[in-house]
Scaffold this motif. Structure first.
Motif, PDB file in Angstrom:
ATOM      1  N   LEU A   3      10.154  10.321  -8.073  1.00 45.66           N
ATOM      2  CA  LEU A   3      11.429  10.994  -7.851  1.00 45.66           C
ATOM      3  C   LEU A   3      11.761   9.821  -6.600  1.00 45.66           C
ATOM      4  CD1 LEU A   3      11.357  14.763  -7.655  1.00 45.66           C
ATOM      5  CD2 LEU A   3      11.625  13.337  -9.610  1.00 45.66           C
ATOM      6  N   LEU A   4      10.950   9.470  -5.880  1.00 46.64           N
ATOM      7  CA  LEU A   4      11.311   8.456  -4.797  1.00 46.64           C
ATOM      8  C   LEU A   4      11.049   7.146  -5.483  1.00 46.64           C
ATOM      9  CD1 LEU A   4       9.440   9.626  -1.274  1.00 46.64           C
ATOM     10  CD2 LEU A   4      11.847   9.620  -1.863  1.00 46.64           C
ATOM     11  N   PHE A   5      11.794   6.236  -5.066  1.00 51.29           N
ATOM     12  CA  PHE A   5      11.727   4.669  -5.694  1.00 51.29           C
ATOM     13  C   PHE A   5      12.120   3.745  -4.661  1.00 51.29           C
ATOM     14  CE2 PHE A   5      16.031   6.279  -6.886  1.00 51.29           C
ATOM     15  CZ  PHE A   5      16.853   5.142  -6.529  1.00 51.29           C
ATOM     16  N   GLY A   6      11.560   2.768  -4.678  1.00 48.23           N
ATOM     17  CA  GLY A   6      12.081   1.552  -3.742  1.00 48.23           C
ATOM     18  C   GLY A   6      11.040   1.344  -2.752  1.00 48.23           C
ATOM     19  N   PRO A   7      11.274   1.181  -1.555  1.00 49.52           N
ATOM     20  CA  PRO A   7      12.621   0.779  -1.123  1.00 49.52           C
ATOM     21  C   PRO A   7      13.508  -0.510  -1.983  1.00 49.52           C
ATOM     22  CG  PRO A   7      11.240   0.612   0.802  1.00 49.52           C
ATOM     23  CD  PRO A   7      10.266   0.639  -0.382  1.00 49.52           C
ATOM     24  N   VAL A   8      14.518   0.018  -2.439  1.00 50.70           N
ATOM     25  CA  VAL A   8      15.413  -0.915  -3.240  1.00 50.70           C
ATOM     26  C   VAL A   8      16.292  -2.015  -2.257  1.00 50.70           C
ATOM     27  CG1 VAL A   8      17.493  -1.113  -4.465  1.00 50.70           C
ATOM     28  CG2 VAL A   8      15.711   0.481  -5.083  1.00 50.70           C
ATOM     29  N   LEU A   9      16.388  -3.041  -2.580  1.00 49.41           N
ATOM     30  CA  LEU A   9      17.123  -4.295  -1.922  1.00 49.41           C
ATOM     31  C   LEU A   9      18.683  -4.025  -2.261  1.00 49.41           C
ATOM     32  CD1 LEU A   9      16.409  -6.835  -0.127  1.00 49.41           C
ATOM     33  CD2 LEU A   9      16.413  -8.106  -2.318  1.00 49.41           C
ATOM     34  N   SER A  10      19.207  -3.136  -1.380  1.00 51.97           N
ATOM     35  CA  SER A  10      20.705  -2.788  -1.483  1.00 51.97           C
ATOM     36  C   SER A  10      21.580  -3.936  -0.952  1.00 51.97           C
ATOM     37  CB  SER A  10      20.811  -1.730  -1.014  1.00 51.97           C
ATOM     38  OG  SER A  10      22.434  -1.181  -0.921  1.00 51.97           O
ATOM     39  N   GLY A  14      20.745  -2.683   2.756  1.00 55.87           N
ATOM     40  CA  GLY A  14      19.663  -3.206   3.258  1.00 55.87           C
ATOM     41  C   GLY A  14      18.421  -2.696   2.263  1.00 55.87           C
ATOM     42  N   ARG A  15      17.328  -2.055   3.121  1.00 56.36           N
ATOM     43  CA  ARG A  15      16.186  -1.563   2.478  1.00 56.36           C
ATOM     44  C   ARG A  15      16.431  -0.002   1.954  1.00 56.36           C
ATOM     45  NH1 ARG A  15      11.349  -2.866   6.045  1.00 56.36           N
ATOM     46  NH2 ARG A  15      12.927  -2.567   7.695  1.00 56.36           N
ATOM     47  N   SER A  16      16.696   0.312   1.018  1.00 56.40           N
ATOM     48  CA  SER A  16      17.173   1.698   0.600  1.00 56.40           C
ATOM     49  C   SER A  16      16.062   2.326  -0.151  1.00 56.40           C
ATOM     50  CB  SER A  16      18.458   1.733  -0.001  1.00 56.40           C
ATOM     51  OG  SER A  16      18.355   2.918  -0.606  1.00 56.40           O
ATOM     52  N   GLY A 239      21.700  -9.112  -2.340  1.00 60.42           N
ATOM     53  CA  GLY A 239      21.486  -8.915  -0.611  1.00 60.42           C
ATOM     54  C   GLY A 239      20.457  -9.889  -0.003  1.00 60.42           C
ATOM     55  N   LYS A 240      20.588 -10.068   1.108  1.00 57.86           N
ATOM     56  CA  LYS A 240      19.446 -10.881   1.779  1.00 57.86           C
ATOM     57  C   LYS A 240      18.865 -10.030   2.962  1.00 57.86           C
ATOM     58  CE  LYS A 240      21.592 -15.076   0.444  1.00 57.86           C
ATOM     59  NZ  LYS A 240      20.609 -15.716  -0.498  1.00 57.86           N
ATOM     60  N   VAL A 241      18.040  -9.341   2.875  1.00 56.42           N
ATOM     61  CA  VAL A 241      17.215  -8.716   3.959  1.00 56.42           C
ATOM     62  C   VAL A 241      15.751  -9.139   3.782  1.00 56.42           C
ATOM     63  CG1 VAL A 241      18.991  -6.794   3.621  1.00 56.42           C
ATOM     64  CG2 VAL A 241      16.738  -6.676   2.248  1.00 56.42           C
ATOM     65  N   GLN A 242      15.123  -8.517   4.924  1.00 48.64           N
ATOM     66  CA  GLN A 242      13.624  -8.633   4.957  1.00 48.64           C
ATOM     67  C   GLN A 242      12.713  -8.026   3.896  1.00 48.64           C
ATOM     68  OE1 GLN A 242      12.159 -10.991   6.972  1.00 48.64           O
ATOM     69  NE2 GLN A 242      14.074 -11.530   7.355  1.00 48.64           N
TER      70      GLN A 242
END
Length: 307
Positions: A3-10, A14-16, A239-242
């Motif tokens: 049910l949990l997924f990611g963290p997705v690069l939103s 950011g990290r979602s 997006g551009k995140v770490q």
């Protein structure tokens, strides 16, 4: 499927870390552009599509890995507000997690008071309004028959007035379908009436559910912003995140599949999200593809992977 997924690069958050409240794909719309795919259970009925006990466990798991994401997002494989436990899940997330809570919704149930009160507790509500005209609303979003566009707009206005956090209104524009002058004029009036904290213009950047969903160019979006919605921001293509600190150390294939079940992604995005060497990631993707669990597709000349 977890049910949990990611963290997705939103692109927006950011990290979602995402939480699914309905199975794929339970929705009261069948939007032409949906990156999750075509609606398989087309309904406006609210019921316990996933049990509250499982959702509670997912929130506990999110709390254990809270240092790995920027925001906790209720979203996923369909419309989350269709789950009867939606209100309780929002309450539990706010009680147990320190990170901001975001909710993605197609706005269809914002007229229901209990749903709207729960949405008002979130730090960010990312709500969709792709058209303020009935004809293009039906064409682009393909809602269940009883859904009323006027009730959606009124509900969004009330939500804005009741919000503790921020209401971000996303407008997805499709070439030749909801980008005509009369569509944009109606949207301008609706935005002025709702007064969201932010307005975000978007177009089709991932493989859509239906091939007739075509993107606008950056220049076309910029022109629309200047003429009709100067307060809006145009969402970037990526997006551009770490990279995420969180990695599925035991079973990369399972987590890749969970990620790609929610959204198609290109190799660049997956490398950023999972912080894996490109060659290793290509190896895992190849294994999933050979099993028939994912496929490579092209969108606007760019290769994507999707479940």
């Amino acid at each position: 499927m977890p049910l949990l997924f990611g963290p997705v690069l939103s692109r927006r958050l950011g990290r979602s870390l995402g939480l699914d409240l309905v199975p794929k794909k339970v929705c009261n719309m069948d939007c032409l552009y949906c990156e999750v795919g075509r609606t398989t259970l087309f309904t406006s009925e609210r019921k316990d599509y996933l049990p509250l006990s499982a959702l509670e466990e997912a929130i506990k798991r999110a709390k254990e890995i809270e240092d790995t994401f920027d925001v906790f997002t209720i979203t996923g494989s369909g419309e989350p507000t269709l789950n009867l436990h939606f209100e309780k899940v929002v309450e539990l997330a706010k009680q147990n997690l320190k990170k901001p809570l975001a909710i993605l919704t197609n706005s269809t149930l914002v007229g229901v008071e209990s749903v709207r009160q729960a949405l008002a507790l979130a730090d960010y509500v990312l709500a969709s309004l792709d058209s303020a005209q009935e004809s293009s609303f039906r064409l682009v979003n393909r809602p269940v028959g009883e859904i009323n566009l006027k009730i959606i707009i009124e509900g969004l206005k009330k939500l804005r007035e009741e919000m503790r956090g921020e209401l971000w209104l996303e407008i997805m524009l499709l070439k030749g379908l909801n980008d005509k002058e009369e569509d944009l004029t109606a949207l301008k009036e609706a935005v002025a009436y709702i007064r969201p904290h932010r307005v975000q213009l978007n177009t089709v950047v991932r493989p859509p559910a239906y091939p007739m969903a075509k993107p606008l160019t950056w220049e076309e979006l910029k022109d629309i912003k200047e003429k009709y919605l100067p307060e809006a921001e145009i969402l970037p293509a990526q997006g551009k995140v770490q990279p995420s600190k969180f990695g599925p150390k035991q079973d990369w294939q399972e987590w890749l599949l969970a990620y790609l079940s929610r959204r198609p992604a290109d190799l660049t995005e997956l490398v950023q999200v999972f912080a894996l060497p490109k060659e290793q990631l290509v190896h895992y993707l190849g294994q999933l593809e050979s099993k028939g669990l994912i496929q490579r597709v092209e969108h606007e000349g760019k290769p994507f992977y999707r479940a």
